[in-house]
Design an enzyme around this catalytic site. Structure first.
Site, mmCIF file in Angstrom:
data_model
loop_
_atom_site.group_PDB
_atom_site.id
_atom_site.type_symbol
_atom_site.label_atom_id
_atom_site.label_comp_id
_atom_site.label_asym_id
_atom_site.label_seq_id
_atom_site.Cartn_x
_atom_site.Cartn_y
_atom_site.Cartn_z
ATOM 1 N N GLU A 100 0.846 -1.181 0.000
ATOM 2 C CA GLU A 100 0.000 0.000 0.000
ATOM 3 C C GLU A 100 0.884 1.235 0.000
ATOM 4 O O GLU A 100 2.085 1.164 0.214
ATOM 5 C CB GLU A 100 -0.917 -0.017 1.231
ATOM 6 C CG GLU A 100 -2.052 0.989 1.140
ATOM 7 C CD GLU A 100 -2.998 0.901 2.326
ATOM 8 O OE1 GLU A 100 -4.079 1.470 2.243
ATOM 9 O OE2 GLU A 100 -2.624 0.270 3.334
ATOM 10 N N GLU B 148 2.114 4.760 -4.190
ATOM 11 C CA GLU B 148 2.121 5.911 -5.101
ATOM 12 C C GLU B 148 3.373 6.759 -4.851
ATOM 13 O O GLU B 148 3.545 7.794 -5.493
ATOM 14 C CB GLU B 148 0.880 6.789 -4.870
ATOM 15 C CG GLU B 148 -0.444 6.073 -4.991
ATOM 16 C CD GLU B 148 -0.786 5.245 -3.767
ATOM 17 O OE1 GLU B 148 -1.571 4.293 -3.909
ATOM 18 O OE2 GLU B 148 -0.256 5.543 -2.669
ATOM 19 N N ASP C 188 -70.012 -11.178 -61.341
ATOM 20 C CA ASP C 188 -69.431 -12.503 -61.546
ATOM 21 C C ASP C 188 -68.023 -12.336 -62.091
ATOM 22 O O ASP C 188 -67.606 -11.245 -62.503
ATOM 23 C CB ASP C 188 -70.332 -13.263 -62.526
ATOM 24 C CG ASP C 188 -70.069 -14.767 -62.511
ATOM 25 O OD1 ASP C 188 -69.246 -15.222 -61.701
ATOM 26 O OD2 ASP C 188 -70.702 -15.465 -63.325
ATOM 27 N N GLU D 20 -62.701 -12.610 -59.786
ATOM 28 C CA GLU D 20 -61.551 -13.096 -58.997
ATOM 29 C C GLU D 20 -60.239 -12.349 -59.297
ATOM 30 O O GLU D 20 -59.371 -12.388 -58.406
ATOM 31 C CB GLU D 20 -61.349 -14.598 -59.244
ATOM 32 C CG GLU D 20 -62.437 -15.465 -58.686
ATOM 33 C CD GLU D 20 -63.732 -15.412 -59.502
ATOM 34 O OE1 GLU D 20 -64.816 -15.555 -58.905
ATOM 35 O OE2 GLU D 20 -63.632 -15.207 -60.722
#
Length: 1758
Positions: free
Chosen positions: A451, A454, A1347, A1350
């Site tokens: 630790e 730094e 008639d 279709e």
């Protein structure tokens, strides 16, 4: 100083986002900016945006290219004359660029003349060579002036990095370079608290300089220095990484251009650029340079406990013991500096911690490890400067300390003055090794925690002030914490072996970790080291783990830990974690509990806190605490998964992969994952979703695009690719296993030493292809140098040994294998071990969870495979090759399907595997419905099918990759399921332009809906249940869902075998035959025949459920399609275009279903009263005289008869809107017959001849552009139908085909979808009715019969064929008549173009089946407009909603006995379809009718809603007067019965028009509770009350089968008890019958009750109901009283009465009636005019004097 040279800044209009700060960290005035710095000035409101920014002409230029080869280049750079911002400019710089690998580019900018500090090469893996330019994935451009570098990706020419956005700055103590980036998706840079993983690019500057600082909110530089960042370019996953190898104090600014600017205080600009196809690949490239992480000891993956200041050895032992007693899995115990004497390294405080060595031995005896702290800064900064301290003395002798100008550099620490080892000095390694070795003899530790590395000191004291020089106070200081390089560390001018502190400060933690690793290599040999370091640099992961520093016990710190852990995995330090429960402050139980849950899945799982704060180890909260229970639970899961975690670390160590992995690394294709930072993955497979907010038990979580299994329930979750609200109670964290992965496991124990002796297992989480793969690395867990020993790859349950040099001493066995997501129960399980087959008998299969659990014993290190067979039952086979029932096994498997020979008729031999093709994601449950995305899964071929030869081109491939599915709750009984393209798709797909009656807005809540909808995943499917019974009425979680450009297919389970509907196709039963039958739907001029698609298209069915509830389902799709019904029961739709758009109505009764369906599509038109009369027609009338004679004969025979039809005989050469010479007096005849109450209906065909010279109909059609044309052309698509060429003599003896070829004219087909066509058509009809040129030829028809619509064509496609092969013969041809000839068979070419009302163009391919539908409405409107009356239209081709404007006859049937029964089925189907005015040609159209059959058909046809006798030319007459007097009598009798019942029938038609009720009604509609009725289709009902039982089959009465007498003159009619039928005396036609008396037939039920209704109006006016011009009454009998209640009356009056003459009451139980009392207009009187027949249970009464229809009738029976 002011710049005195000549420099004019170029300040073009630089975008704000692209400004590069000219005065970083300074506040400057305009004068300073413009005149001193010579920069651009333009401040903006946002103070983060630089107001003073660099001009474009600042920087350097290339003056001399020294080398330029295919492997790199070098060039001399010279500074462009410009001001010096920070002094000591380097005028001449050197660029060195290397193409190091195909994916790595290295360039460095240094001083051309002087050596400068560079990070030592030991930090990186040096390249010994370079890659040739030809293999590079990038190319590099160098721009000469101002100098810049541009790096581009070769594959797409994307500019990845461009330094031209800002100038190169190269001063002695200020170096700057900017990069424009390809996207804003930037990750990395550290160490800071970033709060989120994805960087905010809004002008944020991050300092990088190692500092002992608290990790709090803000932009402070923390313990480590990491200059690497990763940038995800786009959804392809392509990514790049940038690494600046520089250890000086620096900062990096991120701005929205997007761009990054590095500013550093020294060294050189040494950049490595990495390219990858994925983010993960970039990380691997980076770690190739800085070094891959160490392989941790297995024990270090266990849970770890620590705190500062246990208060002595007893406190330490107490914590260890209570956590052991609490059975917490727990491997490592730490000691902080409180174990040291005087806080001096390598000492023990014997007073506080006596017998510490024995404590360590106790840990070891219990399988635990001990880690001690060593510090070199701050709380115990450095080595205490004391000659009596041996550590100091030895170090001084070896001169290992950092030096200052006056000797050893001294800092202030708690013990006093301290010195600091220089770990860059080789001498320090030996000294450090000696200290550790000596101390290990005193205290056997297992790892070292370093630790304060730094290089932290206490604040500089007054006697230790730093000199004022450019090192301690440089001209530029980055935006570091406290604004000074000196705070909390040594002076920058102190000296290291490797250089000045100014240059190497951020390397201190790295060098200490490296030295410690070397030292522990000696101490622990041959075992691995464990080092936990706070300060890190690029490459630290080779030696050390990392924790995130001295955090706080706050919810913020809990949240912030995840982004930091993900970042350190980027940096190559995967062994990382935060202090669980926080270091500072007292933690709450809730926060610590949630942190323990999360911390259980930190790679480094350590609970640590600081001095003076409360204990926070799990056992400290009490043995019965939720925290303890939850911690134990999840630590056990961690230990169970340690083999998986250890393998991830092995892959990190050998391949450079991340361990804790951000979602974006695995799911980069999904932008939603780019920002996720509150969830993470272990490797690719384990998704971890913690609770991170106080008081919350619900988390907004993102579920990425995959199959996920809840770890704890083992169930596949339904969510995918979406945000969800995940419920996580206080004791739970979200854990989900990703489908497609195998997770090695081991039974947990208290320590890893114990758990490693336990049996191993595998959790196999199958993906959608029913596949998974994984890897297990196993060794002794501690030794060095065993790599790559002992690697087991588990792939599709096949364990293959890659390396087996390790023999486990514990004889480990795989004993438990769990397979998740196995959608079928396997059979025939066996293990293949060393070539031997061993059957498996011990396994369990959970069908609901789809989990199989094996108990086996397979030794670790043996190759084995587990095989099983998935048997697909016939009922679960869904046809994968519908276009070819005889498909070969090879072709089947080439499509990716399964093949199995079968002898069962209909069962497909080629069928889908249950491997899904699409996955549902982003599932959103809303009050109004559900939305989700459907994504095409990559290669959805199963392994079983993939074993086939290479796949050939599949005609049904080309699946659309992204779909949207919307479920909309329209009403409580209706919902819509719609599958369309994603909204962003540029290709809009055709949708049916039929308007539906949909509520303007959906429901706001589904609470009261009859249905409940859930989305099923793995595989995807939609399940709809009826709430009341939980019956599943729709379940599409079946294989085969496909959405291609020209092929869409979806299957669903059905609630029962009782399915009705789908048309128009001749069916042999009302209930569909579920035995693997396929019916096509595509409008076609095809006489009714088995399985042949006929005139209309109705993709609608009604389904009965087991309890008799009913559901109706419409697929709104007009493309050619077919449906397959199979006994599963299930249904498969296949259509060749459009979208999937389903509407479902839920009744719940069959009758309500029809009412709801007609509410959706539109209620049927109200027929005129006369249209319910008997009608005569024939194709082949020779003249109008023949019709006149027929009429006279019918009158003479007194046969009721209302309507005369005229077929195309009346036309001149069969041209619409013309009159044949044989019918010149037709107009007169019509007018004469109408005077006698008769009505006329004329026929019209759509085709218009184009071979005429003066044919106004065609001419006006051309003028109005009404005809269907070829696409992108003005040319008409010519066909041939009935019209003859002019001036030819037709030889009728020739066959049809020859006649068409020789005599038929070219005809054009009106496009009735086009708006202009409607006006043209109405105009032609108007002139037929009122001929303006020849008024004598005006034909005053009352209705029209359309008639051939279709549309029918006597040539295939057009007279010249078709032009688009794929449209006319698509990849999939549905099961249609003429499928071998293509879709254009007997109709138009499919590429023909039509125009929708909105002007959009559509192909006939899409709208063909809408042709008759589109003609019907304008025809109906024209009839009403020209006649001024209601009128009627009879159409042959229909589509859903055609009933709004027309009735329908069942087409050109045949004079055959079977057609009688089939006509009943047809009528009942069209009742379902919402077209109640329906009937068949009585006695048949084709062929000669036989006498008896025709009588029976007349009897049946008398109860058709549309009752017409019609037949073909060339056949014998079959009208009632064409036979003999007996035939006439029988016909008259049955038609008089019909006419007497017309008030009832008319009322039914009214209810159909207003409520959508059926008229012709299947018995099941009324008697649903009696499931015998579900199959009855040889009887039918008119409405609810009248049962018709023609001579076909036995009749069913009162729930029993009865054989009824049926002589030739008789048809069985039965009135249902409980109903009242209005009737009327019959007459010759309805004109006269409507003037007769009305009667009521009251049929009492067994309770003496009955009811009925009567609707009455004038019978012919338009919209009488809508305008209120009608009469409506209810009839009710109860308690020996008949009440006639008027509901509405704006029609009947004294001047317009309806006379009630008869009331008959059936079903009285009395022997005789004594008297009848009556109340009329509130006046009571007694009626004596009645008769009673007790034997027939009839009570009769005559009322010829009644003149008004408001009556109260009382009868008393004794």
């Amino acid at each position: 100083t002011l710049f005195t040279g000549s420099f004019t800044p170029e300040c073009p209009n630089i975008a704000v986002s692209e400004r590069i700060d000219c005065a970083p960290g300074q506040v400057v005035t305009e004068d300073v900016c413009r005149w001193q710095y010579k920069c651009c000035w333009n401040p903006v409101a946002d103070t983060k945006v630089p107001g003073c920014f660099f001009p474009r002409n600042w920087g350097y230029e290339v003056t001399n290219v020294l080398t330029n080869t295919s492997k790199g280049l070098t060039a001399q750079l010279k500074k462009v004359a410009s001001p010096s911002l920070f002094g000591n400019d380097i005028i001449d710089a050197l660029l060195t660029a290397e193409y190091q690998t195909s994916n790595r580019f290295h360039f460095k900018i240094t001083d051309f003349n002087e050596m400068r500090y560079e990070v030592p090469h030991e930090n990186i893996n040096l390249m010994n060579g370079t890659a040739d330019e030809s293999v590079l994935s990038y190319y590099v451009e160098v721009i000469n002036k101002p100098f810049s570098i541009r790096i581009m990706r070769k594959s797409n020419n994307r500019v990845l990095l461009d330094t031209g956005i800002g100038p190169l700055q190269f001063d002695q103590q200020y170096l700057q370079l900017s990069f424009r980036l390809p996207s804003s998706n930037v990750y990395g840079l550290g160490e800071h608290v970033h709060q989120q993983y994805l960087h905010n690019m809004s002008w944020n500057t991050w300092p990088i300089f190692t500092r002992d600082a608290l990790p709090t909110e803000g932009m402070a530089n923390l313990y480590g220095a990491h200059t690497f960042f990763l940038c995800l370019e786009d959804t392809s996953g392509a990514s790049l990484g940038v690494f600046l190898l520089n250890s000086n104090a620096m900062e990096a600014t991120l701005q929205p251009a997007p761009a990054i600017t590095y500013r550093t205080t020294g060294g050189v600009l040494d950049f490595y650029i990495f390219l990858g196809n994925t983010p993960e690949q970039v990380v691997q490239e980076y770690l190739e340079v800085v070094g891959r992480p160490f392989l941790p000891s297995y024990w270090s993956l266990g849970f770890q406990l620590s705190r500062r200041d246990y208060g002595g050895i007893n406190g330490l032992r107490q914590v260890v013991d209570r956590n052991r007693d609490a059975e917490i899995p727990y491997d490592v115990q730490y000691s902080d500096i409180d174990y040291m004497a005087g806080r001096k390294d390598f000492t023990i405080d014997e007073q506080a911690y006596p017998q510490l060595a024995e404590f360590a031995k106790d840990l070891h005896d219990n399988g635990q490890k001990y880690v001690i702290i060593l510090v070199c800064s701050n709380n115990n900064p450095g080595i205490f400067k004391d000659p009596d301290y041996a550590v100091y003395d030895n170090g001084s002798k070896s001169r290992v300390w950092i030096m200052s100008s006056s000797g050893f550099a001294v800092g202030e620490g708690y013990p006093g003055e301290s010195v600091f080892p220089d770990f860059s000095n080789p001498a320090s390694i030996l000294w450090w090794t000696q200290q550790l070795t000596q101390f290990y003899k005193l205290l056997e530790f297992d790892g070292v925690w370093i630790e304060m590395d730094e290089l932290s000191t206490l604040l500089q004291g007054s006697n230790l002030k730093c000199e004022s020089n450019n090192l301690n106070f440089p001209p530029f200081t980055p935006s570091i914490l406290n604004g000074s390089l000196l705070v909390g560390t040594l002076c920058m001018d102190t000296e290291f072996y490797s250089g000045l502190h100014y240059d190497v400060h951020s390397l201190y933690g790295y060098t200490m970790s490296r030295a410690t690793d070397l030292a522990l290599g000696t101490v622990f040999s041959p075992k691995r080291s464990f080092i936990l370091s706070r300060s890190t640099f690029a490459g630290s992961g080779k030696f050390a783990a990392h924790w995130l520093g001295n955090n706080s016990a706050t919810w913020d710190d809990l949240r912030w830990s995840i982004p930091s852990i993900l970042e350190f995995n980027l940096f190559g330090i995967p062994m990382v974690g935060a202090n669980i429960c926080g270091y500072r402050n007292n933690v709450t139980e809730e926060l610590c509990r949630r942190w323990m849950q999360l911390g259980a899945f930190y790679p480094l799982s350590r609970n640590h806190n600081g001095p003076t704060y409360m204990d926070q180890d799990p056992a400290a909260f009490g043995l019965n605490s939720m925290l303890l229970e939850s911690s134990r639970h999840y630590l056990n899961i961690r230990y169970t998964l340690l083999p998986y975690l250890y393998t991830l670390f092995y892959r990190a160590h050998t391949l450079g992969e991340t361990v804790a992995r951000p979602l974006v690394h695995e799911f980069y294709q999904d932008p939603a994952t780019w920002e996720v930072h509150e969830q993470f993955l272990w490797g690719p497979g384990l998704l971890i979703t913690p609770v991170l907010y106080e008081g919350m038990e619900q988390v907004k979580a993102y579920i990425p695009d995959a199959i996920w299994y809840d770890y704890e329930t083992e169930l596949a979750i339904q969510w995918r690719k979406q945000f969800v609200d995940m419920i996580l109670p206080g004791d739970r964290i979200g854990l989900h296993l990703r489908g497609g992965y195998i997770f090695p496991t081991q039974q947990p124990n208290r320590t890893t030493e114990a758990s490693r002796k336990n049996p191993l297992g595998l959790i196999v989480a199958l993906d959608y292809k029913r596949e998974a793969e994984g890897q297990l690395y196993w060794d002794d867990g501690v030794s060095k140098g065993r790599l790559p020993n002992g690697n087991i790859v588990v792939n599709r349950l096949q364990a293959k040994i890659l390396n087996n040099n390790y023999v486990d001493p514990n004889d480990l066995m795989f004993t438990d294998i769990r397979i998740l997501g196995l959608d079928k129960e396997p059979t025939v399980l066996k293990v293949l071990l060393n070539g031997n087959i061993i059957p498996i008998s011990s396994y369990k299969y959970n069908a609901s969870a789809k989990v199989r659990d094996h108990s086996i014993c397979l030794k670790l290190g043996q190759e084995f495979s587990i095989e099983w067979t998935l048997v697909v039952s016939d009922l679960e086979k869904f046809n994968c090759f519908p276009e070819d029932p005889a498909v070969s096994e090879e072709n089947c498997k080439q499509r990716g399907c399964l093949w199995e020979h079968t002898t069962t008729p209909g069962v497909p031999t080629c069928f889908y595997d249950t491997i899904p093709q699409y996955a549902a994601s982003n599932i959103q449950y809303q009050p109004t419905g559900i939305t989700m995305d459907l994504a095409l899964l990559a290669d959805s071929t199963s392994a079983r099918a993939a074993a086939a030869p290479s796949v050939v081109s599949d005609p049904l491939s080309g699946k659309i990759s992204s779909l949207k599915l919307n479920v909309t709750y329209h009403t409580e009984n209706m919902l819509q399921v719609k599958v369309i393209l994603m909204l962003y798709s540029t290709n809009k797909r055709y949708e049916v332009p039929v308007p539906l009656n949909i509520p303007p807005s959906p429901l706001g809540s589904s609470e009261n809906c009859l249905y409940d909808v859930t989305v099923k995943t793995n595989p995807f499917g939609l399940q709809i249940r009826r709430k009341s019974s939980s019956t599943v009425i729709w379940d599409s979680q079946l294989p085969g869902f496909t959405f291609s450009e020209m092929f869409l297919s979806i299957s669903t389970r059905l609630p029962s075998q009782y399915i009705y509907g789908f048309g128009e196709t001749e069916h042999e039963s009302f209930r569909r035959n579920m035995s693997w039958n396929t019916w096509g739907m595509f409008a076609r001029d095809e006489p009714p025949a088995y399985k042949k698609n006929s005139y209309g298209v109705h993709p609608y069915y009604m389904a009965l459920e087991e309890d008799g509830s009913a559901t109706g389902v419409l697929l709104l799709n007009s493309n050619a399609m077919d449906v397959t019904l199979q006994p599963t029961p299930a249904l498969t739709y296949r259509t060749i275009g459009g979208i999937l758009d389903f509407y479902m109505v839920l009744g719940p009764t069959p009758e309500l279903v029809t009412q709801q369906y007609t509410q959706l599509i539109g209620r049927p038109a109200m027929t005129p009263y006369w249209a319910l009369g008997f009608q005569l027609s024939r194709y082949g009338y020779q003249s109008d005289e023949e019709i006149a004679s027929l009429y006279d004969a019918m009158v003479a025979a007194q046969i009721p008869y209302d309507v005369q039809h005229v077929d195309i005989d009346y036309m001149d050469r069969k041209l619409d809107f013309t009159l044949s010479s044989s019918f010149q007096n037709l107009s007169v005849l019509i007018n004469q017959m109408k005077k006698n109450g008769m009505r006329f209906i004329l026929i019209l065909d759509p085709a218009i001849s184009g071979n005429e010279t003066h044919y106004l109909t065609f001419t006006r059609g051309q003028e109005n552009n009404v005809f269907i044309k070829w696409p992108d052309s003005n040319d008409i698509v010519w066909g041939k139908v009935w019209p003859d060429l002019p001036n030819v003599n037709v030889d009728g003896s020739l066959d049809h085909e020859t006649q068409v070829k020789l005599y038929r004219a070219y005809v054009a087909f009106p496009d009735f979808l086009r708006s202009s066509t409607s006006a043209w058509w109405k105009k032609e009809i108007e002139e037929l009715y009122s001929n303006p040129r020849e008024p004598g030829k005006s034909l005053k028809f009352d209705g029209l019969w359309i008639d051939m619509n279709e549309p029918s064509n006597f040539v295939d496609g057009s007279v010249n064929g078709c032009r688009n092969e794929i449209l006319n013969k698509p990849p999939y041809m549905p099961y249609l008549e003429g499928r071998d000839r293509g879709l254009s068979s007997n109709t138009l070419c499919m590429e023909s173009e039509q125009i929708l009302p909105d002007g959009s163009r559509v192909q006939h391919y899409d709208v063909h089946s809408l042709y008759g539908w589109s003609q019907t409405r304008p025809t109906y409107e024209a009839v009403q407009e020209v006649t001024g009356e209601r009128g009627v239209v009879i159409t042959r081709s229909t589509f859903p909603s055609s009933g709004r404007w027309a009735g329908h006859w069942l087409g050109d049937n045949t004079a055959a006995w079977d057609q009688l029964g089939k006509s009943i089925i047809g009528m009942m189907e069209f009742s379902l379809f919402g077209i109640p005015y329906t009937g068949a040609d009585i006695c048949g159209f084709f062929g000669d009718a036989e006498y008896e059959m025709c009588i029976r058909w007349m009897q049946l046809g008398a109860f058709y809603p549309f009752s017409r006798n019609h037949n073909n030319a060339g056949t014998r007459r079959q009208d009632p007067v064409a036979w003999n007097s007996t035939f006439e009598e029988y016909s008259r009798r049955v038609l008089e019965t019909r006419y007497s019942l017309l008030p009832y029938l008319y009322t039914l038609m009214h209810k159909a028009h207003t409520e959508g009720s059926t008229v012709v009604r299947a018995l099941l509609h009324e008697f649903t509770d009696d499931n015998n009725t579900w199959d009855i289709d040889q009887q039918f009902m008119l409405g609810p009350a009248l049962l018709i039982s023609p001579v076909l089959k036995s009749v069913k009465s009162i729930g029993e089968w009865k054989t009824l007498a049926a002589p030739l003159d008789h048809i069985n009619l039965h009135v249902r008890g409980g109903y009242i039928l209005p009737w009327q005396e019959p007459a010759m036609n309805t004109h006269y019958s409507r003037q007769n008396f009305v009667g009521l037939t009251v049929a009492l039920d067994d309770k003496g009750k009955a009811e009925g209704q009567m609707f009455w109006d004038d019978g012919q006016s338009m919209d009488t109901y809508e305008k209120g011009n009608y009469f409506l009454a209810n009839f009710i009998v109860t308690q020996d009283t008949l009440k006639i209640q008027v509901i509405h009356n704006q029609y009947l009056s004294n001047s317009n009465p309806l006379k009630v003459g008869y009331i008959g009451i059936w079903g009285l139980n009395s022997s005789y009636v004594a008297h009848v009392s009556l109340t009329y207009n509130n006046q009571p009187f007694t009626e004596n005019n009645f008769t009673s027949d007790p034997y027939n249970q009839v009570c009769l009464k005559g009322m010829p004097s009644s003149t008004h229809f408001i009556i109260l009738l009382n009868y008393l029976c004794y």
